[in-house]
Write a protein that holds these residues in place. Structure first.
Motif, PDB file in Angstrom:
ATOM      1  N   GLU A   1      -6.832  -4.025   5.826  1.00 35.45           N
ATOM      2  CA  GLU A   1      -5.893  -5.115   6.047  1.00 35.45           C
ATOM      3  C   GLU A   1      -4.759  -4.621   6.934  1.00 35.45           C
ATOM      4  OE1 GLU A   1      -4.613  -6.898   2.415  1.00 35.45           O
ATOM      5  OE2 GLU A   1      -6.656  -7.115   1.622  1.00 35.45           O
TER       6      GLU A   1
ATOM      7  N   ALA B   1      -0.686  -4.634   7.870  1.00 34.54           N
ATOM      8  CA  ALA B   1       0.610  -4.830   7.222  1.00 34.54           C
ATOM      9  C   ALA B   1       1.395  -5.957   7.877  1.00 34.54           C
ATOM     10  CB  ALA B   1       1.412  -3.536   7.261  1.00 34.54           C
TER      11      ALA B   1
ATOM     12  N   ASN C   1      -0.521   0.419   8.408  1.00 35.83           N
ATOM     13  CA  ASN C   1       0.886   0.212   8.734  1.00 35.83           C
ATOM     14  C   ASN C   1       1.213   0.971  10.012  1.00 35.83           C
ATOM     15  OD1 ASN C   1       2.168  -0.799   5.842  1.00 35.83           O
ATOM     16  ND2 ASN C   1       0.457   0.632   5.593  1.00 35.83           N
TER      17      ASN C   1
ATOM     18  N   VAL D   1      -4.418  -0.592   3.561  1.00 35.56           N
ATOM     19  CA  VAL D   1      -3.579  -1.405   4.442  1.00 35.56           C
ATOM     20  C   VAL D   1      -3.077  -0.510   5.572  1.00 35.56           C
ATOM     21  CG1 VAL D   1      -1.513  -2.830   4.626  1.00 35.56           C
ATOM     22  CG2 VAL D   1      -2.863  -2.864   2.518  1.00 35.56           C
TER      23      VAL D   1
ATOM     24  N   THR E   1      -1.618   2.590   3.361  1.00 36.46           N
ATOM     25  CA  THR E   1      -1.170   2.377   1.983  1.00 36.46           C
ATOM     26  C   THR E   1      -2.274   1.585   1.275  1.00 36.46           C
ATOM     27  OG1 THR E   1      -0.003   0.357   2.638  1.00 36.46           O
ATOM     28  CG2 THR E   1       1.273   2.429   2.601  1.00 36.46           C
ATOM     29  N   ARG E   2      -2.053   1.255   0.022  1.00 34.60           N
ATOM     30  CA  ARG E   2      -3.025   0.459  -0.740  1.00 34.60           C
ATOM     31  C   ARG E   2      -2.344  -0.785  -1.290  1.00 34.60           C
ATOM     32  NH1 ARG E   2      -8.492   2.321  -0.433  1.00 34.60           N
ATOM     33  NH2 ARG E   2      -8.310   4.490   0.275  1.00 34.60           N
ATOM     34  N   ASN E   3      -3.074  -1.903  -1.275  1.00 37.07           N
ATOM     35  CA  ASN E   3      -2.530  -3.104  -1.894  1.00 37.07           C
ATOM     36  C   ASN E   3      -2.900  -3.151  -3.374  1.00 37.07           C
ATOM     37  OD1 ASN E   3      -5.234  -3.868  -2.006  1.00 37.07           O
ATOM     38  ND2 ASN E   3      -5.074  -5.378  -0.349  1.00 37.07           N
ATOM     39  N   LYS E   4      -2.561  -4.231  -4.048  1.00 38.60           N
ATOM     40  CA  LYS E   4      -2.806  -4.331  -5.486  1.00 38.60           C
ATOM     41  C   LYS E   4      -4.288  -4.306  -5.826  1.00 38.60           C
ATOM     42  CE  LYS E   4       1.452  -6.893  -6.480  1.00 38.60           C
ATOM     43  NZ  LYS E   4       2.023  -8.160  -7.018  1.00 38.60           N
TER      44      LYS E   4
END
Length: 333
Positions: free
Chosen positions: A278, A280, A324, A322, A314-317
């Protein structure tokens, strides 16, 4: 009872039971007690599960059928069963006898042959019952149904290259997303990710529509042309392709990204990933990426992106990675 010693009557009884449970578990008035009884039946014997899965595929086909007007259809035999049960009953017959003997085939509601194909971690070549040849990309799932008035492929996910057996009187239709591609005999590629669809024509001609519920035959593609559409599009977008086009490099096991923005590249990458990437923000999506990648090794790509691009992960929920963009350095005074 073992599968090796089943009599024909026992096998037919299992098929009938699978049709019964397929109807009941899809019924609005199915009770919790029936659900438990179904699960007990399903788990009693491996053949129960096998026959039920086959019935589910027939149910999927029946779900696309038109509901006939009572005055316009002469019933085959006196019956008080609802239309859906008739469709499933005809489907049960398909497991043992050609559907050409039934009104479902003659009226164009049910196919006389049905095939399901899937490719997971290997490119797969398959032959349909009409003689058409298909190449399936990784993570591809589709079905083929041969109706009286058309041959129909439903692309559930993934990508396939079609070499269609020519038959002017029996059109070949590929349903992908909300639209469809209609041909009589040609060579073309269909790629689908979520609600996005892309069609590349190599030889012959095809009609592409972005919404098969709308009137009209769609737009015609000639060789070296491409159509794109997604959910909600009134018409597909058409453009010319050139010798440098890399849309079909998957057939050689490669994904070629030609200096694309990440926002454009991610749908091409994500269909190969266990966990989709995904973005950011839009600034990150504007970063460009290129290169040639082995489609079998693309799950390693996310961890390598920070080594070649100014990004970090990074990681989402949901645990998905993700991308960035790196913070911009303030200008030196």
């Amino acid at each position: 009872m073992t599968q090796d010693t089943l009599s024909e009557a026992e096998y037919d009884a299992i098929t009938d039971a699978a049709a019964h449970w397929c109807m009941r578990v899809h019924a609005a008035d199915c009770t919790a007690e029936e659900q438990r009884a179904f699960q007990q039946w399903h788990d009693t014997h491996p053949l129960h599960a096998f026959e039920y899965q086959a019935m589910l595929e027939i149910w999927d086909v029946a779900g696309d059928l038109p509901r006939p007007e009572p005055a316009s259809v002469k019933p085959v035999a006196k019956s008080s069963r609802p239309w859906r049960q008739f469709a499933i009953a005809a489907g049960v017959c398909a497991l043992a006898l050609p559907l050409a003997a039934y009104s479902g085939w003659n009226l164009g509601w049910l196919p006389d042959s049905y095939q399901h194909f899937a490719a997971t971690d290997e490119i797969r070549q398959v032959t349909l019952s009409d003689g058409s040849q298909l190449e399936l990309n990784l993570n591809t799932d589709l079905t083929f149904s041969n109706y009286k008035d058309e041959r129909r492929v439903t692309l559930k996910q993934g990508e396939a290259f079609f070499t269609v057996s020519h038959d002017v009187s029996h059109p070949f239709v590929v349903r992908a997303g909300e639209g469809e591609i209609r041909v009589t005999g040609t060579r073309f590629n269909v790629w689908m990710y979520q609600d996005q669809v892309r069609v590349n024509l190599v030889e012959g001609s095809v009609l592409v529509t972005s919404n098969r519920s709308l009137p009209g035959d769609g737009l015609r593609l000639g060789p070296s042309m491409q159509a794109r559409y997604q959910q909600g599009d009134y018409m597909p977008q058409i453009n010319q392709t050139y010798a440098s086009d890399t849309s079909l490099t998957w057939r050689d096991g490669k994904l070629v990204l030609g200096n694309l923005a990440l926002s454009e590249a991610l749908p091409l990458i994500n269909r190969y990933l266990n966990k989709p990437l995904e973005l950011a923000d839009t600034r990150t999506g504007a970063i460009r990426v290129g290169g040639i990648y082995n489609i079998k090794a693309l799950n390693n790509l996310p961890d390598s992106l920070p080594k070649v691009l100014p990004v970090y992960l990074t990681r989402n929920k949901q645990g998905n990675p993700v991308i960035n963009s790196m913070p911009q350095q303030p200008p030196k005074s």
